[in-house]
Scaffold this active site. Structure first.
Site, short mmCIF file in Angstrom:
data_model
loop_
_atom_site.label_atom_id
_atom_site.label_comp_id
_atom_site.label_asym_id
_atom_site.label_seq_id
_atom_site.Cartn_x
_atom_site.Cartn_y
_atom_site.Cartn_z
N ASP A 1 3.15 1.67 6.91
CA ASP A 1 2.18 1.24 5.87
C ASP A 1 0.79 1.80 6.15
OD1 ASP A 1 3.83 -1.97 6.00
OD2 ASP A 1 4.26 -0.25 4.70
N HIS B 1 3.26 -1.82 -0.83
CA HIS B 1 3.25 -2.84 0.23
C HIS B 1 2.53 -4.08 -0.30
CE1 HIS B 1 3.19 -4.61 4.16
NE2 HIS B 1 1.87 -4.66 4.18
C1 GRF Z 1 7.91 -5.90 -2.93
O1 GRF Z 1 6.84 -6.84 -2.90
C2 GRF Z 1 7.66 -4.83 -1.91
O2 GRF Z 1 6.30 -4.47 -1.76
C3 GRF Z 1 8.13 -5.52 -0.66
O3 GRF Z 1 9.30 -6.22 -1.04
C4 GRF Z 1 9.20 -6.52 -2.43
C5 GRF Z 1 10.39 -5.89 -3.11
O4 GRF Z 1 10.53 -6.51 -4.34
N1 GRF Z 1 8.42 -4.55 0.38
P1 GRF Z 1 11.58 -5.89 -5.41
O5 GRF Z 1 12.84 -5.52 -4.66
O6 GRF Z 1 10.93 -4.69 -6.04
O7 GRF Z 1 11.77 -7.02 -6.40
#
Ligand code: GRF
Length: 199
Positions: free
Chosen positions: A144, A108
């Site tokens: 979360d 998160h």
């Molecule tokens: C990450 O920051 C995750 O924590 C949030 O969305 C983003 C996803 O990024 N839920 P990716 O798809 O891994 O580039």
């Protein structure tokens, strides 16, 4: 350790795991990638790496529970040791948690318990915190809220936008994810109440 990774977007966290698992000494391999939508870069990254993928869209099922059961079966088919939700934008339900209790991780982009939910970076920016970051946790029935595995702090810049802040968080997040998942895979881990102990 066998990892199934769930994505909903660009999949840069997935890519960090794919890069790390290329080294046999890392101790884990990504055996499948699942998504709740198609046409995303996360799936393309898996396909380029020759890793099986599956897509389960909620709207294709009669109920949320039916989708959750299908997601559970799709993941179980790959006999994962760990399911890693990396930018997966759906909450898993009771059947999934029953099957993978204590073995599902989620990352998160905020320092839990601050700013849970879909807009962590935006909420942190709005609140005006000077330090935010990211959290890796063991998924429980909340949003979360599960026991924390690792966290990484990121400074908020005065001229940050949500995008610039989230990108900076994601740099820290990828490093946090790769480090923690590797240690958990190599050394094992125990979840006792709200404490997670690796090794
Ligand atoms: C990450 O920051 C995750 O924590 C949030 O969305 C983003 C996803 O990024 N839920 P990716 O798809 O891994 O580039």
């Amino acid at each position: 350790a066998r990892l199934v990774v769930l994505v909903s977007g660009s999949g840069t966290n997935l890519q960090a795991l794919l890069d790390a698992t290329a080294d046999p000494a890392y101790g884990a391999t990504v055996v499948a990638v699942g998504a709740d939508r198609d046409g995303i870069e996360g799936l393309a990254r898996a396909e380029r790496a020759g890793i099986p993928t599956f897509v389960l869209k909620v709207k294709d099922f009669d109920s949320r529970e039916a989708w959750d059961a299908a997601l559970t079966d799709a993941c179980a088919a790959y006999t994962p040791d760990l399911v890693v939700s990396a930018g997966f934008m759906k909450l898993v339900g009771a059947s999934f948690l029953d099957r993978f209790a204590g073995r599902m991780l989620n990352t998160h982009p905020a320092l839990s318990p601050s700013f849970p939910g879909m807009h962590g970076p935006a909420d942190a920016l709005e609140y005006g915190v000077k330090v935010t970051g990211c959290t890796l946790f063991v998924v429980d029935g909340g949003v979360d809220t599960g026991p924390i595995v690792a966290q990484s702090a990121v400074t908020v810049a005065d001229d940050d936008t949500v995008e610039s802040l989230h990108e900076r968080i994601k740099v820290a997040e990828r490093a946090m994810l790769v480090d923690a998942v590797g240690r958990m895979a190599r050394e094992g881990f125990v979840v006792a109440g709200r404490r997670v102990r690796i090794g």
